[in-house]
Design a protein around this motif. Sequence first.
Motif, short mmCIF file in Angstrom:
data_model
loop_
_atom_site.label_atom_id
_atom_site.label_comp_id
_atom_site.label_asym_id
_atom_site.label_seq_id
_atom_site.Cartn_x
_atom_site.Cartn_y
_atom_site.Cartn_z
N ALA A 158 0.83 -1.21 0.00
CA ALA A 158 0.00 0.00 0.00
C ALA A 158 0.87 1.25 0.00
N ILE A 159 1.98 1.22 0.73
CA ILE A 159 2.89 2.37 0.77
C ILE A 159 3.51 2.59 -0.62
N ASN A 160 3.81 1.51 -1.34
CA ASN A 160 4.34 1.66 -2.69
C ASN A 160 3.31 2.31 -3.61
N LEU A 161 2.05 1.94 -3.47
CA LEU A 161 0.99 2.56 -4.27
C LEU A 161 0.84 4.04 -3.89
N LEU A 162 0.95 4.33 -2.59
CA LEU A 162 0.88 5.72 -2.14
C LEU A 162 2.02 6.53 -2.74
N GLU A 163 3.21 5.95 -2.81
CA GLU A 163 4.35 6.63 -3.41
C GLU A 163 4.06 7.00 -4.86
N ARG A 164 3.43 6.08 -5.56
CA ARG A 164 3.05 6.36 -6.95
C ARG A 164 2.03 7.50 -7.01
N LEU A 165 1.08 7.50 -6.09
CA LEU A 165 0.08 8.56 -6.04
C LEU A 165 0.72 9.92 -5.82
#
Length: 315
Positions: A158-165
């Motif tokens: 989820a943190i990796n997806l947040l980084e993309r966001l």
Amino acid sequence: MFHSEESKQQLNPLLPGYSFNLYLVAGTTPIIENGPLDFTIDRPHGMKGYIINMTVRGEGRIFDGTDAFDCKPGDILLFSPDTPHYYGRAPGSPDWYHRWVYFRPRGYWANWLKWPNQTRGVGRLRLPDPTLVTEFDELFQQIDRTHRGARRTSEELAINLLERLLIRAFEETPENLPTPLDPRIQATCQFIAKNLAEDVSLDDIARHVCLSPSRLAHLFREQMGMNILRWREDQRITLAKQLLLSTRTPVSTVAGKVGYDDQLYFSRVFRKRVGVSPSGFRKASEEARHPYGELHLHSQGEHIQAMVAGEDARR
């Protein structure tokens, strides 16, 4: 009956009292007029982490008084740590649905969290394109689904997806969008590049692009971030490095090809910009390509030939 502090904590992040102790929490808040969530969030001292949210339906009202502003579908907000939180459904809007992520950032995210358009510590980004709204909405939902997953690495994913966001938000911030280069500046760069060996003056260049010298100098610095002489010097040094690497052209000839009649002056400029003399640069590059030297390679070849001859003799 004894209740631990943890058991007393509010477990619903949509209601007051939730501790937000995790590094990432995500969800969607569906606020409907006169519904159970139709109240104003009021945290005068903010929170320890960041909250990023995106309105997907209705309108929300952030702050009150002269600082108040409304957010509509496609608007993304970033609340910094310790920033006062005061927001709820906007008066006159029947509902306000917003997706959100609370998080503690990684250290190298710092530049992505400096939003230029801010009101009292709350950054704002408006997505103008429906395609972008859909993209960001899906990212918020992916983060929510992933962090609720049962996998051992759900939070990390989820943190990796947040980084993309956050990266995408940084890319779509108007101040960070690439500025189209003025056609006259493009023509200036092309003219300089074609005449790199010539000592063309600012007046010559300005005349070629139909601008006054002062206007050209101002516009060039504004668009390129440096003055014309510095940009030309960059191009000359870049070309000189290519010639030194790819040819056996003498240094004096290289100097002339890139616009320096005085080899000593060229060497001083080159050393200042590259950190080594032109001949030193060429020598270091050759050594990097052939770390054992030609003599060693030659003797190594003779050694191999001798070994092969010996094997033939023993057969």
